[in-house]
Design an enzyme around this catalytic site. Sequence first.
Site, short mmCIF file in Angstrom:
data_model
loop_
_atom_site.label_atom_id
_atom_site.label_comp_id
_atom_site.label_asym_id
_atom_site.label_seq_id
_atom_site.Cartn_x
_atom_site.Cartn_y
_atom_site.Cartn_z
N ASN A 50 0.86 -1.19 0.00
CA ASN A 50 0.00 0.00 0.00
C ASN A 50 0.89 1.23 0.00
O ASN A 50 1.54 1.54 1.00
CB ASN A 50 -0.88 -0.07 1.27
CG ASN A 50 -1.69 1.19 1.47
OD1 ASN A 50 -1.79 2.05 0.60
ND2 ASN A 50 -2.29 1.30 2.67
N TRP A 51 0.92 1.93 -1.13
CA TRP A 51 1.83 3.08 -1.25
C TRP A 51 1.29 4.32 -0.54
O TRP A 51 1.99 5.32 -0.44
CB TRP A 51 2.08 3.40 -2.74
CG TRP A 51 2.69 2.26 -3.51
CD1 TRP A 51 3.05 1.02 -3.02
CD2 TRP A 51 2.99 2.23 -4.91
NE1 TRP A 51 3.55 0.24 -4.04
CE2 TRP A 51 3.54 0.96 -5.21
CE3 TRP A 51 2.85 3.16 -5.95
CZ2 TRP A 51 3.93 0.60 -6.49
CZ3 TRP A 51 3.25 2.79 -7.23
CH2 TRP A 51 3.79 1.53 -7.49
N HIS B 25 -9.12 0.79 6.29
CA HIS B 25 -7.78 1.06 6.82
C HIS B 25 -7.91 2.02 8.01
O HIS B 25 -8.72 2.94 7.99
CB HIS B 25 -6.88 1.66 5.73
CG HIS B 25 -5.44 1.67 6.13
ND1 HIS B 25 -4.94 2.61 7.00
CD2 HIS B 25 -4.43 0.84 5.82
CE1 HIS B 25 -3.66 2.34 7.21
NE2 HIS B 25 -3.32 1.27 6.51
N GLU C 21 -6.24 4.47 8.88
CA GLU C 21 -6.07 5.89 8.55
C GLU C 21 -7.38 6.48 8.02
O GLU C 21 -7.69 7.65 8.26
CB GLU C 21 -4.92 6.06 7.53
CG GLU C 21 -3.58 5.81 8.22
CD GLU C 21 -2.48 5.26 7.31
OE1 GLU C 21 -2.64 5.30 6.07
OE2 GLU C 21 -1.47 4.78 7.86
N GLY D 189 3.11 -1.17 4.26
CA GLY D 189 3.07 0.25 3.91
C GLY D 189 4.46 0.74 3.54
O GLY D 189 4.93 0.57 2.42
N GLY D 190 5.14 1.34 4.51
CA GLY D 190 6.44 1.98 4.28
C GLY D 190 7.42 1.13 3.48
O GLY D 190 8.05 1.62 2.53
P1 PGA Z 1 3.43 0.25 7.62
O1 PGA Z 1 1.91 0.40 7.14
O2 PGA Z 1 3.96 -1.00 6.97
O3 PGA Z 1 4.10 1.49 7.11
O4 PGA Z 1 3.42 0.15 9.10
C1 PGA Z 1 1.08 -0.73 7.11
C2 PGA Z 1 -0.29 -0.33 6.64
O5 PGA Z 1 -0.78 0.74 7.05
O6 PGA Z 1 -0.93 -1.05 5.86
#
Ligand code: PGA
Length: 252
Positions: A10-11, A97, A99, A236-237
């Site tokens: 997930n960018w 998600h 966020e 993510g990262g």
């Molecule tokens: P992260 O993000 O690997 O940067 O902790 C994971 C995600 O939010 O899917």
Amino acid sequence: MNRKKLVAGNWKMNTLFKDALALGSTIIDDVRENDVEVVLIPPAPFIRTIAQLKKHNQSTLYIGAQDCSDREVGAYTGEISAAMLESVGVTYVVVGHSERRQYFNEGSAVLLEKTKRVLESGMKVIFCCGEPLEIRERNEHVAYVQKQLQETILQLSEEEMKRVVVAYEPIWAIGTGKTAGPEQAQEMHAAIRSLITRHFSTDLGQEVVILYGGSVKPGNAHDLFKQPDVDGGLVGGASLNPDTFISIIRSF
Ligand code: PGA
């Protein structure tokens, strides 16, 4: 049980067009695995271009979207419908998600609607769940996640649920460098599988793919992925660097 293995990158709201193109093409050129499904989830404006980079023989590489509207079609300025995403080559859509829940106030009702739009459009859902730190510290994390799922994907039919992948992402581990230990991940994944087994069926409980997300890196992926109920990761990262992402894909 030989469940599907899956790693999704997930960018988020990162990369400009030329960066996305470089990242996407490096990963796509390097991915040879065919026992692991790989899902690239770029920002929406770049989806079509990244989807076109995929080669015909890459049958286990898919394109995902980070979000979609809960509405079907019409006068909803700025929204992107599930059907639009499907029409440009998207197979998986991330729903729920943390966020989106936290910064855009998305609650269970809206997340269930989004899930339905994705499924109606013939795509699959990566449905995220996970607890904040204070809930974990009170040892109420399992009940918290079960409630998140009861209010959303457990409202689906068993047929619909066959196209849902669950991603357990403890909020305190996302982007923080803190990962849930493999045993912590396993405990929650087993609880989610058991909930799905009880609510739907033993078959579905055995089949459902459950990903772990939250600071997955090359250094911890193997220990997480070897847990019996962890079927892969939502990254993510570490998905913004082709080398680290590919190394994670090879961590099973
Ligand atoms: P992260 O993000 O690997 O940067 O902790 C994971 C995600 O939010 O899917």
